[in-house]
Motif scaffolding. Structure first.
Motif, PDB file in Angstrom:
ATOM      1  N   ALA A   1     -65.097 -13.724  25.836  1.00 33.63           N
ATOM      2  CA  ALA A   1     -66.556 -13.044  25.981  1.00 33.63           C
ATOM      3  C   ALA A   1     -67.169 -13.984  27.147  1.00 33.63           C
ATOM      4  O   ALA A   1     -68.130 -13.483  27.785  1.00 33.63           O
ATOM      5  N   ARG A   2     -66.774 -15.277  26.974  1.00 31.61           N
ATOM      6  CA  ARG A   2     -67.614 -16.179  28.015  1.00 31.61           C
ATOM      7  C   ARG A   2     -67.003 -16.031  29.300  1.00 31.61           C
ATOM      8  O   ARG A   2     -67.508 -15.971  30.451  1.00 31.61           O
ATOM      9  N   TYR A   3     -65.594 -15.660  29.442  1.00 27.19           N
ATOM     10  CA  TYR A   3     -65.219 -15.058  30.680  1.00 27.19           C
ATOM     11  C   TYR A   3     -65.822 -13.933  31.144  1.00 27.19           C
ATOM     12  O   TYR A   3     -66.282 -14.080  32.500  1.00 27.19           O
ATOM     13  N   ALA A   4     -66.041 -13.007  30.378  1.00 28.82           N
ATOM     14  CA  ALA A   4     -66.643 -11.552  31.012  1.00 28.82           C
ATOM     15  C   ALA A   4     -68.033 -11.817  31.440  1.00 28.82           C
ATOM     16  O   ALA A   4     -68.604 -11.300  32.429  1.00 28.82           O
ATOM     17  N   PHE A   5     -68.745 -12.674  30.846  1.00 28.03           N
ATOM     18  CA  PHE A   5     -70.299 -12.877  31.118  1.00 28.03           C
ATOM     19  C   PHE A   5     -70.125 -13.652  32.356  1.00 28.03           C
ATOM     20  O   PHE A   5     -71.150 -13.585  33.300  1.00 28.03           O
ATOM     21  N   ALA A   6     -69.646 -14.840  32.352  1.00 25.29           N
ATOM     22  CA  ALA A   6     -69.548 -15.500  33.620  1.00 25.29           C
ATOM     23  C   ALA A   6     -68.875 -15.018  34.977  1.00 25.29           C
ATOM     24  O   ALA A   6     -69.364 -15.087  35.981  1.00 25.29           O
ATOM     25  N   ALA A   7     -68.001 -13.994  34.878  1.00 30.13           N
ATOM     26  CA  ALA A   7     -67.431 -13.124  35.684  1.00 30.13           C
ATOM     27  C   ALA A   7     -68.557 -12.230  36.424  1.00 30.13           C
ATOM     28  O   ALA A   7     -68.384 -11.842  37.856  1.00 30.13           O
ATOM     29  N   MET A   8     -69.454 -12.017  35.657  1.00 30.06           N
ATOM     30  CA  MET A   8     -70.480 -11.079  36.487  1.00 30.06           C
ATOM     31  C   MET A   8     -71.266 -11.862  37.295  1.00 30.06           C
ATOM     32  O   MET A   8     -72.041 -11.284  38.338  1.00 30.06           O
ATOM     33  N   ASP A   9     -71.226 -13.238  37.297  1.00 25.86           N
ATOM     34  CA  ASP A   9     -72.063 -14.135  38.244  1.00 25.86           C
ATOM     35  C   ASP A   9     -71.379 -14.006  39.603  1.00 25.86           C
ATOM     36  O   ASP A   9     -71.942 -14.083  40.687  1.00 25.86           O
ATOM     37  N   LEU A  10     -70.078 -13.450  39.626  1.00 19.16           N
ATOM     38  CA  LEU A  10     -69.301 -13.270  40.792  1.00 19.16           C
ATOM     39  C   LEU A  10     -69.466 -11.937  41.651  1.00 19.16           C
ATOM     40  O   LEU A  10     -69.153 -11.740  42.685  1.00 19.16           O
ATOM     41  N   LEU A  11     -70.384 -11.091  40.732  1.00 15.69           N
ATOM     42  CA  LEU A  11     -70.749  -9.886  41.206  1.00 15.69           C
ATOM     43  C   LEU A  11     -72.230  -9.831  41.671  1.00 15.69           C
ATOM     44  O   LEU A  11     -73.019 -10.345  40.898  1.00 15.69           O
ATOM     45  N   ASP A  12     -72.583  -9.245  42.957  1.00 12.52           N
ATOM     46  CA  ASP A  12     -73.950  -9.239  43.623  1.00 12.52           C
ATOM     47  C   ASP A  12     -74.349  -7.674  43.226  1.00 12.52           C
ATOM     48  O   ASP A  12     -74.228  -7.036  43.980  1.00 12.52           O
ATOM     49  N   PHE A  13     -75.084  -7.875  42.015  1.00 12.84           N
ATOM     50  CA  PHE A  13     -76.032  -6.472  42.015  1.00 12.84           C
ATOM     51  C   PHE A  13     -77.499  -6.227  42.390  1.00 12.84           C
ATOM     52  O   PHE A  13     -78.099  -5.288  42.218  1.00 12.84           O
TER      53      PHE A  13
ATOM     54  N   GLU B   1     -61.248 -15.482  43.294  1.00  8.65           N
ATOM     55  CA  GLU B   1     -62.310 -15.761  42.450  1.00  8.65           C
ATOM     56  C   GLU B   1     -61.798 -16.477  40.990  1.00  8.65           C
ATOM     57  O   GLU B   1     -60.703 -15.994  40.728  1.00  8.65           O
ATOM     58  N   VAL B   2     -62.547 -17.473  40.688  1.00  9.44           N
ATOM     59  CA  VAL B   2     -61.864 -18.274  39.345  1.00  9.44           C
ATOM     60  C   VAL B   2     -62.881 -18.240  38.537  1.00  9.44           C
ATOM     61  O   VAL B   2     -64.157 -18.837  38.952  1.00  9.44           O
ATOM     62  N   VAL B   3     -62.807 -18.197  37.358  1.00 14.30           N
ATOM     63  CA  VAL B   3     -63.864 -18.284  36.333  1.00 14.30           C
ATOM     64  C   VAL B   3     -63.202 -19.360  35.503  1.00 14.30           C
ATOM     65  O   VAL B   3     -62.064 -19.439  34.826  1.00 14.30           O
ATOM     66  N   LEU B   4     -64.015 -20.738  35.569  1.00  9.55           N
ATOM     67  CA  LEU B   4     -63.658 -22.044  34.383  1.00  9.55           C
ATOM     68  C   LEU B   4     -64.311 -21.576  33.195  1.00  9.55           C
ATOM     69  O   LEU B   4     -65.502 -21.652  32.895  1.00  9.55           O
TER      70      LEU B   4
END
Length: 264
Positions: free
Chosen positions: A235-247, A64-67
Motif C-alpha cells: 500500500a505504501r509503495y502504490a501510493f508513493a509510486a503515484m508521485d512518480l507520475l505527473d497527472f 524509478e525507485v520507491v523507498l
C-alpha cells in the motif's frame, strides 16, 4: 510501462538474525508480485546497505525507485537517516527518479498480529490469568505516529477490557519498567507485554529483559514478516509510486486502513 523498483529499507542490527525478517519480506513480496523488482536494504550493520542496492539498480538501468521505510512507530515523517538517504540518492543519480513512501506506521491491522503473538507467548508460559497489558515499542515516532500508538493502546485495552499502558525503548517516553510499575500501582499483578517491534533487535531484547525483571508474566515476539506487514508495504509503495507520475493533480493523501482485531 515498467513499475518502479521497490526497496524496503530497515535500520539493521549487529545481530544477523534481525536481517532475516527483511529478507523474508523480500521473498514473499517477490512471490506475490513476480512482475515487480523487490529489494531489501539496511541503513546500518547488515548488508546490503541502501547505497549498495541503489548503486546496483542504477547499474541495471532502473529509472524509478520507491523507498519504503520499515518503521512501525513513524506514521508520516521518516527519521533523519531516511531523509539523508533520499537526498544522497538524488544527488548521486540525478537522472533517476526517487520517492520516499510513508513508513509502515502503527496501523490498526498490526494489532491482529500483536494478539496472535501474545496468545502464543501466553500459551507457552501457561499463563491462565491476566489483568494488565503493556504495548511496548522502539520509540514514540513522529507526532502522528505517537498519537496513533496511544490510540492503538486504547483500542487494545478496550478490545480486551484490560488497562493498557505504552512503553518505549529509547527514553523518549515511559520505559517498560515504568509502565509495569504504573499498572502495579493500580493493583494489577498479572501483566503481559505486547511487542510492537518488527524484529527482535537490541531494543526489543532490552525491553523484554527489563519486562521480565519487573515481573511481566509474558512478553510476545515481534510482529515479523506477517501478511499484514506485506499488505502495508504494498500500500505504501502504490501510493508513493503515484508521485512518480505527473497527472497534473494535487497530491492525494493515503487513507488510514481500518481492519478488525482478532479476538484473543
Amino acid at each position: 510501462m515498467t513499475a518502479p523498483a521497490l526497496v524496503m529499507v530497515a535500520r539493521g542490527s549487529s545481530d544477523p538474525m534481525v536481517a532475516q525478517v527483511t529478507h523474508q519480506l523480500v521473498r514473499c513480496l517477490s512471490q506475490m508480485r513476480p512482475e515487480m523488482s523487490v529489494h531489501g536494504a539496511f541503513l546500518q550493520s547488515n548488508p546490503p546497505s541502501a547505497s549498495q542496492v541503489i548503486d546496483q539498480l542504477a547499474a541495471a538501468g532502473v529509472n524509478e525507485v520507491v523507498l519504503v521505510p520499515l518503521e512501525l512507530t513513524h506514521a508520516i515523517e521518516s527519521d533523519s537517516a531516511m531523509i539523508e538517504l533520499l537526498h544522497r540518492a538524488r544527488t548521486n543519480y540525478p537522472d533517476l527518479r526517487f520517492t520516499l513512501s510513508r513508513p509502515i506506521g502503527p496501523e490498526l491491522s498490526l494489532l491482529t498480529v500483536l494478539d496472535q503473538r501474545l496468545r502464543s507467548s501466553l500459551s507457552q508460559a501457561r499463563c491462565l490469568e491476566l489483568d494488565g497489558l503493556v504495548l511496548s515499542a522502539s520509540c514514540t515516532g513522529d507526532v502522528r505516529g505517537s498519537a496513533l500508538l496511544a490510540r492503538r493502546a486504547r483500542q487494545w485495552s478496550t478490545h480486551h477490557r484490560l488497562p493498557c499502558l505504552t512503553a518505549v525503548a529509547d527514553d523518549s517516553g515511559p520505559s517498560v519498567a515504568q509502565a509495569i510499575m504504573g499498572l502495579r500501582a493500580q493493583g494489577r499483578r498479572h501483566i503481559a507485554v505486547g511487542s510492537f517491534f518488527l524484529t527482535a533487535d537490541e531494543a526489543f531484547h532490552a525491553q523484554s529483559d527489563l519486562a521480565y525483571r519487573f515481573g511481566a508474566v509474558s512478553v510476545s515476539e515481534p510482529i515479523g514478516a506477517s501478511r499484514e506487514v506485506l499488505d502495508l508495504v504494498l500500500a505504501r509503495y502504490a501510493f508513493a509510486a503515484m508521485d512518480l507520475l505527473d497527472f497534473g493533480f494535487d497530491e492525494v493523501a493515503e487513507p488510514e486502513r481500518h481492519l478488525s482485531v482478532v479476538g484473543a
